[in-house]
Scaffold this motif. Structure first.
Motif, short mmCIF file in Angstrom:
data_model
loop_
_atom_site.label_atom_id
_atom_site.label_comp_id
_atom_site.label_asym_id
_atom_site.label_seq_id
_atom_site.Cartn_x
_atom_site.Cartn_y
_atom_site.Cartn_z
N TRP A 29 0.86 -1.19 0.00
CA TRP A 29 0.00 0.00 0.00
C TRP A 29 0.89 1.23 0.00
O TRP A 29 1.83 1.35 0.79
CB TRP A 29 -0.89 0.00 1.24
N ASN A 30 0.62 2.15 -0.93
CA ASN A 30 1.43 3.36 -1.04
C ASN A 30 0.51 4.57 -1.13
O ASN A 30 -0.06 4.84 -2.18
CB ASN A 30 2.33 3.30 -2.27
N PRO A 31 0.36 5.31 -0.04
CA PRO A 31 -0.55 6.46 -0.06
C PRO A 31 0.06 7.72 -0.65
O PRO A 31 -0.65 8.68 -0.92
CB PRO A 31 -0.86 6.67 1.42
N TRP A 32 1.40 7.73 -0.88
CA TRP A 32 2.06 8.99 -1.22
C TRP A 32 1.62 9.57 -2.56
O TRP A 32 1.43 10.79 -2.65
CB TRP A 32 3.58 8.82 -1.20
N PRO A 33 1.44 8.77 -3.63
CA PRO A 33 0.95 9.40 -4.88
C PRO A 33 -0.36 10.12 -4.72
O PRO A 33 -0.56 11.22 -5.24
CB PRO A 33 0.85 8.22 -5.86
N GLY A 34 -1.29 9.52 -3.97
CA GLY A 34 -2.58 10.16 -3.75
C GLY A 34 -2.44 11.45 -2.95
O GLY A 34 -3.10 12.45 -3.24
N VAL A 35 -1.56 11.40 -1.92
CA VAL A 35 -1.34 12.60 -1.11
C VAL A 35 -0.73 13.70 -1.96
O VAL A 35 -1.14 14.87 -1.91
CB VAL A 35 -0.43 12.27 0.09
N TRP A 36 0.25 13.33 -2.81
CA TRP A 36 0.89 14.35 -3.65
C TRP A 36 -0.09 14.91 -4.67
O TRP A 36 -0.09 16.10 -4.95
CB TRP A 36 2.10 13.75 -4.35
N ASP A 37 -0.94 14.04 -5.24
CA ASP A 37 -1.95 14.52 -6.17
C ASP A 37 -2.87 15.52 -5.50
O ASP A 37 -3.29 16.51 -6.10
CB ASP A 37 -2.78 13.34 -6.71
N TRP A 38 -3.19 15.27 -4.22
CA TRP A 38 -4.07 16.20 -3.50
C TRP A 38 -3.36 17.54 -3.28
O TRP A 38 -3.95 18.60 -3.47
CB TRP A 38 -4.46 15.58 -2.16
N VAL A 39 -2.05 17.49 -2.94
CA VAL A 39 -1.30 18.72 -2.71
C VAL A 39 -1.12 19.49 -4.02
O VAL A 39 -1.21 20.71 -4.08
CB VAL A 39 0.08 18.39 -2.09
N ASP A 40 -0.88 18.73 -5.13
CA ASP A 40 -0.54 19.34 -6.42
C ASP A 40 -1.77 19.56 -7.30
O ASP A 40 -1.63 19.93 -8.46
CB ASP A 40 0.46 18.42 -7.15
N ARG A 41 -2.95 19.35 -6.76
CA ARG A 41 -4.15 19.45 -7.57
C ARG A 41 -4.32 20.86 -8.15
O ARG A 41 -4.14 21.86 -7.46
CB ARG A 41 -5.38 19.09 -6.72
N SER A 42 -4.66 20.93 -9.42
CA SER A 42 -4.75 22.21 -10.11
C SER A 42 -6.15 22.80 -9.98
O SER A 42 -7.14 22.07 -9.80
CB SER A 42 -4.42 22.03 -11.59
N GLU A 43 -6.21 24.11 -10.08
CA GLU A 43 -7.49 24.77 -10.14
C GLU A 43 -8.15 24.49 -11.48
O GLU A 43 -7.46 24.35 -12.50
CB GLU A 43 -7.32 26.27 -9.95
N PRO A 44 -9.47 24.41 -11.55
CA PRO A 44 -10.14 24.22 -12.85
C PRO A 44 -9.77 25.33 -13.81
O PRO A 44 -9.66 26.50 -13.42
CB PRO A 44 -11.63 24.24 -12.48
N ILE A 45 -9.57 24.98 -15.09
CA ILE A 45 -9.14 25.99 -16.06
C ILE A 45 -10.32 26.67 -16.74
O ILE A 45 -10.10 27.53 -17.61
CB ILE A 45 -8.19 25.38 -17.10
N SER A 46 -11.53 26.28 -16.41
CA SER A 46 -12.68 26.97 -16.99
C SER A 46 -13.87 26.85 -16.07
O SER A 46 -13.91 26.02 -15.16
CB SER A 46 -13.02 26.39 -18.38
N GLU A 47 -14.83 27.71 -16.30
CA GLU A 47 -16.13 27.64 -15.62
C GLU A 47 -17.22 27.81 -16.68
O GLU A 47 -17.20 28.81 -17.41
CB GLU A 47 -16.24 28.75 -14.57
N PRO A 48 -18.13 26.84 -16.83
CA PRO A 48 -18.23 25.59 -16.07
C PRO A 48 -17.03 24.70 -16.27
O PRO A 48 -16.26 24.87 -17.22
CB PRO A 48 -19.51 24.95 -16.63
N ASP A 49 -16.89 23.73 -15.35
CA ASP A 49 -15.72 22.87 -15.34
C ASP A 49 -15.70 21.97 -16.57
O ASP A 49 -16.73 21.69 -17.19
CB ASP A 49 -15.73 22.02 -14.07
N VAL A 50 -14.49 21.53 -16.92
CA VAL A 50 -14.31 20.63 -18.06
C VAL A 50 -14.70 19.21 -17.67
O VAL A 50 -14.86 18.88 -16.49
CB VAL A 50 -12.84 20.65 -18.53
N VAL A 51 -14.87 18.34 -18.66
CA VAL A 51 -15.16 16.93 -18.39
C VAL A 51 -13.99 16.29 -17.67
O VAL A 51 -14.16 15.52 -16.73
CB VAL A 51 -15.47 16.19 -19.72
N TRP A 52 -12.78 16.58 -18.14
CA TRP A 52 -11.56 16.15 -17.45
C TRP A 52 -10.47 17.19 -17.65
O TRP A 52 -10.52 17.97 -18.59
CB TRP A 52 -11.09 14.76 -17.91
N GLN A 53 -9.51 17.16 -16.75
CA GLN A 53 -8.37 18.07 -16.80
C GLN A 53 -7.13 17.32 -16.38
O GLN A 53 -7.13 16.62 -15.37
CB GLN A 53 -8.60 19.27 -15.88
N GLN A 54 -6.05 17.43 -17.18
CA GLN A 54 -4.82 16.71 -16.89
C GLN A 54 -3.63 17.65 -17.03
O GLN A 54 -3.63 18.55 -17.87
CB GLN A 54 -4.64 15.53 -17.86
#
Length: 490
Positions: A29-54
């Motif tokens: 079990w490795n929680p670090w990628p999920g934790v880092w994704d949460w820390v590094d999560r980006s703000e939505p680039i549009s409003e309304p939100d996109v279907v996905w953002q990468q």
């Protein structure tokens, strides 16, 4: 007592940390990628939100929707494909350049390395190699054709045409060399240059249908190739005051000479088979010269089979490249911001509105309020407007002006497909579908409206850029929007 409790708490925390490290090292079990994704999560680039953002590895050089399932992202030294539904990466390849060929049902991705001969054609969904070439020096990609050039010597080259998913060439043609600038993907040929706008990528619509004729520059001469048969119809050297362009099935000679401190222009169009002059216009400035010396260093502005020029009275005009007809003449103070074979987007003289006009029909399709700095572009799927203060991207049905989507965003429009649009800002890209309140136009034709034997040409009855009410059952004067033929898988 409180001190003892604190020591126990620190001990439990240390034990928990050691346990997590051991589990992560063991792969349990490795929680670090999920934790880092949460820390590094980006703000939505549009409003309304996109279907996905990468977030991708770097700022993309190009983004293309390849069929109904894949987004192809070209970066500096690699190419990757992502699911159009989720944004999940499907595959990645090391490559210096990439280009998409084929229509919505039969796309392929050409990839290669700079200064290295050859290329590979990949399946856009799996990344599997469909065909490999080890000798080509240049590749041109279209919705219904792929061209490549290979040279055994500097003055001995062969141009080959392929169905995008074909395994044998449809035809080959001899060219006495290729220009030193013709290498990698889609090097410039002698045609038109499109009007551009900020925040909308020049290749937002993906590959276009191959024109009926292409002009290849070779050692100061122009070789005109019929893309249906591979015949080299003309081998022409421009005059001292001329620039040549191949537009709308005609070879154009643009002559500019200095006269009373200005450039005097003469435009003649020639039948590529016989060399006979078929139409002529004088006094139309095609913006190919950049000074009073009248040296022509630019291709004329336009798109597909039409040209943009400035009449002697200073008004912009859209000209049919096949027969020379004036399809659209702006009013005083009006400014063209986008054009294709069907419509023109015009900013009104008061800079408060953008108007869509049907070419050749003297008819306004729709009008929309817009600021003086708003830009736009036309694609087969949508007319896209980019507005500032506030920043917005707006996609409209090009025929009716009906809203397909309205985004509050400072991102750029990178790619448009039949059902939606990819936007991006920096390393962030996202996909947004056209809203339920609007209906996306039908898909462009798989054959691109290229005339076959016995078919009318771009300006002939039934095939001209007339935009009139009787054209091809409503699927476009060049059949751009007609349903595609059966899929070809080569």
């Amino acid at each position: 007592m409180a001190k003892v409790g604190g020591l126990r708490l620190r001990g439990w925390l240390l034990l928990a940390l050691v346990t997590v490290v051991v589990l992560a090292a063991a792969g349990v079990w490795n929680p670090w990628p999920g934790v880092w994704d949460w820390v590094d999560r980006s703000e939505p680039i549009s409003e309304p939100d996109v279907v996905w953002q990468q977030r991708i590895g770097g700022t993309p050089k190009s983004v293309t929707i390849a069929g109904g399932a894949v987004v192809v992202v070209e970066q500096r030294t690699r190419v990757e494909a992502r699911s159009l539904a989720t944004g999940v990466q499907l595959w990645e390849r090391k490559a210096d350049w990439s280009a998409v060929a084929g229509g919505d049902r039969d796309p392929v991705v050409a990839v290669g390395k700079l200064l290295v001969k050859g290329y590979e054609l990949l399946d856009p969904t799996t990344g599997a190699t469909r065909r490999r070439d080890d000798d080509a020096v240049a590749v041109w990609t279209y919705r219904n054709l792929l061209l490549d050039a290979r040279c055994t010597e500097a003055t001995d080259c062969t141009l080959s045409a392929w169905d995008p998913r074909g395994t044998a060439p449809l035809w080959t043609a001899f060219l006495p060399g290729v220009s030193t600038g013709l290498f990698a993907d889609n090097p410039d040929l002698l045609g038109t240059r499109r009007l551009s706008t900020t925040r909308v990528d020049d290749g937002v619509a993906g590959p276009e249908a191959v024109p009926p004729l292409l002009g290849f520059p070779v050692d100061g001469r122009v070789h005109v190739v019929d893309t249906a048969t591979g015949r080299v119809l003309q081998d022409v050297e421009p005059g001292r005051d001329e620039r040549l362009a191949v537009v709308g099935g005609r070879m154009l000679r643009i002559r500019a000479v200095s006269q009373d401190g200005a450039c005097a222009f003469t435009l003649t169009a020639h039948d590529p088979t016989t060399g006979r002059e078929v139409w002529r216009r004088t006094g139309i400035n095609l913006r190919t010269a950049d000074s009073a010396g009248c040296a022509q260093r630019e291709d004329p502005q336009g798109a597909r089979n039409v040209l943009i020029g400035v009449a002697p009275n200073g008004r912009e005009a859209v000209i049919d490249g096949y027969d020379g007809r004036m399809l659209q003449v702006n009013g005083e103070g009006e400014k063209l911001i986008a054009v294709d074979d069907r419509y023109a987007l015009v900013r009104t003289a008061d800079k408060r509105s953008i108007v869509a006009r049907e070419l050749g029909a003297d008819r306004t399709r729709w009008t929309r309020a817009a600021g003086g700095r708003s830009g736009g572009t036309l694609t087969p799927y949508a007319a896209v407007l980019a507005e500032e203060k506030p920043n917005r991207l707006i996609a409209l049905d090009p025929r009716t002006g009906k809203e397909l989507l309205v985004l509050r965003t400072s991102a750029n429009a990178l790619a448009i497909g039949p059902a939606g649009m990819v936007i991006g800002e920096g390393r962030e890209i996202g996909y947004v579908r056209f809203g339920a309140g609007g209906t996306a136009p039908a898909r462009p034709s798989g054959d691109g409206g290229v005339p076959g034997p016995g078919d009318p040409g771009p300006g002939d009855p039934g095939g001209g850029t007339d935009g009139g009410p009787g054209d091809d059952g409503g699927c476009g004067p060049k059949r751009e929007l007609c349903p595609e033929q059966d899929d070809k898988d080569g």
